[in-house]
Scaffold this active site. Structure first.
Site, short mmCIF file in Angstrom:
data_model
loop_
_atom_site.label_atom_id
_atom_site.label_comp_id
_atom_site.label_asym_id
_atom_site.label_seq_id
_atom_site.Cartn_x
_atom_site.Cartn_y
_atom_site.Cartn_z
N TYR A 32 -14.36 54.72 -48.35
CA TYR A 32 -13.11 54.00 -48.12
C TYR A 32 -11.92 54.80 -48.67
O TYR A 32 -10.94 55.04 -47.97
CB TYR A 32 -13.18 52.63 -48.78
N ASP A 35 -11.31 57.75 -46.52
CA ASP A 35 -10.62 57.41 -45.28
C ASP A 35 -9.14 57.13 -45.49
O ASP A 35 -8.31 57.44 -44.65
CB ASP A 35 -11.28 56.19 -44.64
N SER A 80 -32.17 89.94 -33.48
CA SER A 80 -33.27 89.00 -33.44
C SER A 80 -34.19 89.36 -34.63
O SER A 80 -33.82 90.20 -35.45
CB SER A 80 -33.94 89.20 -32.08
N LEU A 81 -35.34 88.75 -34.74
CA LEU A 81 -36.25 89.08 -35.84
C LEU A 81 -37.62 89.42 -35.27
O LEU A 81 -38.06 88.82 -34.29
CB LEU A 81 -36.41 87.89 -36.79
N GLU A 111 -36.85 83.10 -47.29
CA GLU A 111 -36.07 81.91 -46.92
C GLU A 111 -36.84 81.17 -45.85
O GLU A 111 -37.67 81.76 -45.16
CB GLU A 111 -34.73 82.32 -46.32
N LYS A 113 -37.14 79.58 -42.20
CA LYS A 113 -36.50 79.90 -40.92
C LYS A 113 -36.08 78.58 -40.28
O LYS A 113 -36.91 77.75 -39.95
CB LYS A 113 -37.50 80.63 -40.00
N ASP A 115 -34.70 76.06 -37.58
CA ASP A 115 -34.89 76.05 -36.15
C ASP A 115 -33.73 75.36 -35.45
O ASP A 115 -33.69 74.14 -35.34
CB ASP A 115 -36.22 75.34 -35.84
N ARG A 134 -24.70 83.36 -30.76
CA ARG A 134 -25.32 84.68 -30.78
C ARG A 134 -25.22 85.37 -29.42
O ARG A 134 -25.03 86.57 -29.32
CB ARG A 134 -26.79 84.60 -31.21
N GLU A 170 -27.32 78.87 -39.03
CA GLU A 170 -28.02 78.18 -37.97
C GLU A 170 -27.45 76.76 -37.86
O GLU A 170 -27.31 76.07 -38.88
CB GLU A 170 -29.52 78.12 -38.34
N TYR A 222 -27.49 81.73 -43.87
CA TYR A 222 -28.54 82.60 -44.41
C TYR A 222 -28.10 84.05 -44.61
O TYR A 222 -28.90 84.87 -45.05
CB TYR A 222 -29.78 82.57 -43.52
N LYS A 285 -37.07 88.98 -46.43
CA LYS A 285 -36.05 90.02 -46.35
C LYS A 285 -36.17 90.95 -47.56
O LYS A 285 -36.40 90.49 -48.67
CB LYS A 285 -34.66 89.38 -46.34
N LYS A 309 -44.26 83.32 -38.69
CA LYS A 309 -44.27 82.05 -37.95
C LYS A 309 -45.43 81.19 -38.41
O LYS A 309 -46.57 81.65 -38.45
CB LYS A 309 -44.41 82.31 -36.44
N CYS A 406 -44.65 49.24 -7.14
CA CYS A 406 -44.19 48.42 -6.01
C CYS A 406 -44.14 49.21 -4.71
O CYS A 406 -43.73 48.70 -3.68
CB CYS A 406 -42.81 47.82 -6.32
N CYS A 421 -37.25 54.39 -9.32
CA CYS A 421 -37.63 53.41 -8.32
C CYS A 421 -36.42 52.52 -8.09
O CYS A 421 -35.94 51.87 -9.01
CB CYS A 421 -38.80 52.56 -8.81
N CYS A 427 -39.46 45.23 -8.42
CA CYS A 427 -40.47 46.08 -9.04
C CYS A 427 -40.92 45.44 -10.36
O CYS A 427 -40.11 45.28 -11.28
CB CYS A 427 -39.85 47.46 -9.27
P1 AMP Z 1 -35.57 84.82 -33.07
O1 AMP Z 1 -34.54 84.02 -32.33
O2 AMP Z 1 -36.92 84.21 -33.05
O3 AMP Z 1 -35.52 86.27 -32.73
O4 AMP Z 1 -35.16 84.73 -34.60
C1 AMP Z 1 -33.92 85.19 -35.06
C2 AMP Z 1 -33.05 84.03 -35.38
O5 AMP Z 1 -33.61 83.25 -36.42
C3 AMP Z 1 -31.74 84.45 -35.92
O6 AMP Z 1 -30.83 84.72 -34.89
C4 AMP Z 1 -31.31 83.24 -36.70
O7 AMP Z 1 -30.48 82.44 -35.90
C5 AMP Z 1 -32.58 82.48 -36.96
N1 AMP Z 1 -32.81 82.19 -38.39
C6 AMP Z 1 -33.15 80.98 -38.88
N2 AMP Z 1 -33.30 81.00 -40.20
C7 AMP Z 1 -33.02 82.26 -40.60
C8 AMP Z 1 -32.98 82.89 -41.87
N3 AMP Z 1 -33.28 82.24 -43.00
N4 AMP Z 1 -32.64 84.20 -41.89
C9 AMP Z 1 -32.36 84.87 -40.75
N5 AMP Z 1 -32.37 84.33 -39.53
C10 AMP Z 1 -32.70 83.03 -39.44
ZN ZN Z 2 -41.06 50.13 -8.30
#
Ligand code: AMP
Ligand code: ZN
Length: 666
Positions: A32, A35, A80-81, A111, A113, A115, A134, A170, A222, A285, A309, A406, A421, A427
């Site tokens: 509150y 706001d 990418s990784l 760290e 990862k 998603d 990206r 991310e 990250y 890393k 993974k 139906c 449908c 139905c």
């Molecule tokens: P990939 O898309 O599978 O090639 O994985 C690379 C992507 O993982 C990067 O572009 C990041 O966006 C993501 N990612 C998520 N967590 C991490 C992290 N802790 N360190 C680096 N990349 C990360």
């Molecule tokens: Zn139906």
């Protein structure tokens, strides 16, 4: 104090509170108070447009619309990784590193990862300058307007940060928020989103930033990129970024050996389900930034980092049959019926196939051995077919052309994934589905009646729409199987009692597509009664707060149907509420908009129900349990002790009855 100073002070305060709330999850003032400060700032900014600042805390609510996202080149490429799946692969990676670096001390930062969707945030002089996806790694889309609405993205940084640098992170959708979004969609008769990752990625590419602002997205950082960083290690980079105001998860660890790395991986493989968001692995890393530089990059990925993974929770089983479900809105959902298999601790017999496109994409056929996976989804999904196991003579799946219930030919609207449908009135699952929705707790809340009763009454030919409920007599119901005298009476009484249910809930109960609980309230408040709503034009409807084209179209379509109008008239003749009561109308405001309250204990000047009604009449929401989404707990005498503990834990402010009432004073 000049206006400019006043504005700056408010911005600073709001930034600090925003940081405490969204990054640290340790709010210091009530929603509150927050706001009130925000409102004060908004007013000052409106009156003094010359002090506009795109990074002002008032800009978090969004509003800007981007038709085409501009393509922008990254100053530093976004890589990418490389992936790994076993300790051997991690050891191999270490060997490759050693070959380049020689025999020097080597430590790692591990760290999780995250998603979601990667984002590159450029800061200049401590202010957010630009946010870019990206893309292909070399260039991405400028989504700054949308990213600004994400509360954990700092718009201005604290402390000693470089003049120009990039923060890499991310954008994720925490599981709880994802679940809630899906509940609301299902309630409104829409298809649920498939998973948090795609939804997060889709969200940051929405054209309307106000919609992005409503989604509970977060940004987890990250890494940093700059010409020169005053830092020595990956781990200190995370710590420093956290100090500047970024949300950097605390799970990261420094590890001195691959064995320690493997311990971290093992730990989080087990504990990952306790996290509030999804993770699909660990990123290892090389800790030392000079070593990182020496190792450099391959064409695709840094040599100094490796993703590990986690095994997806996956199983294989046989697809026995594809069946098709018809929902209350007529939407068809194909369901895979499987040979039972154990997956992530539960026996799975069914998996969603989503729609015709998904079936075609997987080329999944009856008799196939399929891979089933459980992610953040509500029910498991089929990810692929094991083609080596496909029986000879197998036939490609033909999607049904007619409703399984139906036999009406199905339709598919342009741009929609789902088949429908169209036989709304004839139905069976659509008919019973609509009645079940009508009687449900949040709609007419008819006591003494459940979903099976609806099916029973429908099968007996006693009801074919919800208006028929109001003509039911005990004499008709009593003879039915499992319907003793008492329950027949309860049922008829329950139906009669529902005539007192207020207009907004009746409107929700009608089951107009896309008109969920919240939309129904908005419409009820905007129009006051059903006649005004029935006669509203498309142009008028879209003027109402939160009502877009799709909802407006659906409302128009519903009332254009003579049969629906007739049912509404019958309900009206039975005495249901089709307008807001006079005092409801007189007392309605938006004062508590977007706030959620939990009410606990006994009150002095008003009853609990009156209190709840006051909250709703003023645009607030009432919830029964305390969560991080709760804005306030209104506590009377004898408030439940567990509620108090929970509220304290989550930092939800507890206010008294009089503090609450004071909020409503203009
Ligand atoms: P990939 O898309 O599978 O090639 O994985 C690379 C992507 O993982 C990067 O572009 C990041 O966006 C993501 N990612 C998520 N967590 C991490 C992290 N802790 N360190 C680096 N990349 C990360
Ligand atoms: Zn139906």
């Amino acid at each position: 104090m000049s206006v400019k100073e006043e504005i700056e002070i408010l911005r600073k305060e709001l930034r600090e509170h925003n940081y405490k709330y969204y990054v640290l999850a340790e709010p210091q003032i009530s929603d509150y108070e927050f706001d009130m400060k925000l409102k004060a700032l908004q007013e000052l900014e409106e009156a003094n447009p010359e002090f506009f600042d795109a990074n002002s805390p008032t800009q978090r609510v969004g509003g800007g619309v981007t038709k085409n996202f501009e393509t922008v080149a990254h100053a530093f490429r976004m890589y990418s990784l490389d992936n790994s799946y076993s300790k051997e692969e991690v050891l191999d990676w270490e060997k490759r590193i050693r070959k380049i670096l020689g025999d020097v001390p080597l430590t790692f930062t591990c760290e999780l990862k995250y998603d979601g969707a990667s984002i590159n945030l450029t800061y200049k002089s401590g202010e957010l300058h630009r946010a870019v996806t990206r893309g292909d790694g070399v260039q991405g889309d400028d989504v700054t307007t949308n990213i600004r609405t994400i509360r954990s993205v700092p718009l201005r940084l604290n402390g000693n940060c470089p003049d120009i640098f990039e923060a890499r992170g991310e954008i994720i959708l925490p599981l709880e928020g994802f679940k809630k979004m899906n509940e609301e969609r299902i309630e409104a008769g829409e298809d649920p989103y498939m998973n948090p990752r795609n939804t997060a990625a889709g969200s940051i590419k929405l054209q309307d930033s106000a919609l992005v602002a409503e989604r509970p997205l977060e940004c987890l950082v990250y890494g940093l990129a700059a010409v020169k960083l005053p830092l020595i290690s990956q781990y200190s980079m995370l710590e420093e970024a956290r100090k500047w105001g970024f949300k950097v998860p605390v799970e990261a660890r420094e590890c001195n050996s691959v064995d320690e790395v493997m311990d971290f991986i093992e730990l989080w493989d087990l504990k990952r389900h306790e996290l509030p968001y999804e993770t699909d692995g660990v990123v290892i890393k090389v800790n030392d930034l000079d070593q990182q530089e020496e190792l450099g990059y391959t064409a695709k990925a840094p040599r100094w980092a490796l993703a590990y993974k986690f095994q997806a929770e996956e199983a294989t089983t046989k697809l026995v049959e594809i069946t098709y479900q018809v929902g209350r809105t007529g939407a068809i959902t194909p369901v895979a019926n499987l040979e039972p298999v154990l997956l992530a601790g539960t026996t799975v017999k069914r998996a969603s196939l989503h729609n015709a496109d998904q079936i075609a994409k997987l080329d999944v056929r009856v008799g196939d051995t399929v891979f089933v996976e459980k992610g953040g989804e509500i029910i498991p999904k089929i990810t692929k077919v094991d083609l080596t196991q496909r029986p000879s003579g197998s036939q490609q799946t033909q999607y049904i052309t007619h409703c399984p219930e139906c036999h009406t030919p199905l339709i598919r609207n342009e741009g929609e994934a789902q088949h429908f449908c169209p036989n709304e009135m004839g139905c069976p699952p659509q008919i019973t589905g609509r009645i079940q929705h009508f009687i449900s707790r949040k709609a007419m809340d008819i006591e003494g009646m459940g979903s099976e009763t609806v099916v029973l009454l429908f099968n007996e030919g006693l009801i074919t729409n919800y208006a028929d409920l109001y003509s039911l007599t005990t004499a008709q119901i009593e003879p039915l199987e499992r319907m003793a005298e008492k329950s027949a009476e309860n049922l008829v009484q329950g139906v009669a009692a529902s005539k007192e249910i207020p207009f907004e809930r009746v409107l929700f109960a009608l089951g107009i597509r896309y008109v969920g609980e919240t939309v129904a309230k908005k419409l009820a408040r905007a129009y006051g009664n059903i006649d005004a709503l029935m006669n509203a034009s498309f142009e008028e409807l879209i003027q109402v707060d939160e009502i877009g084209d799709r909802i407006a179209q659906s409302v128009i379509q519903f009332f254009a149907d003579e049969r629906n109008r007739e049912i509404v008239e019958r309900l009206r003749s039975h005495g249901l509420q089709f307008s807001l009561s006079a005092d409801q109308l007189a007392n309605q405001t938006d004062t508590l908009k977007e706030k959620t309250f939990v009410v606990s204990g006994v009150f002095e000047s008003i009853s609990r129900n009156e209190l709840k009604k006051l909250i709703e009449d003023n645009g607030g929401k009432v919830s029964s349990s305390i969560s991080s989404k709760t804005s306030y707990v209104v506590a009377g005498a004898n408030m439940g002790p567990s509620k108090k503990v929970k509220a304290d834990d989550l930092g939800v402010p507890i206010i008294t009855e009089s503090e609450f009432l004071a909020m409503l004073k203009p």
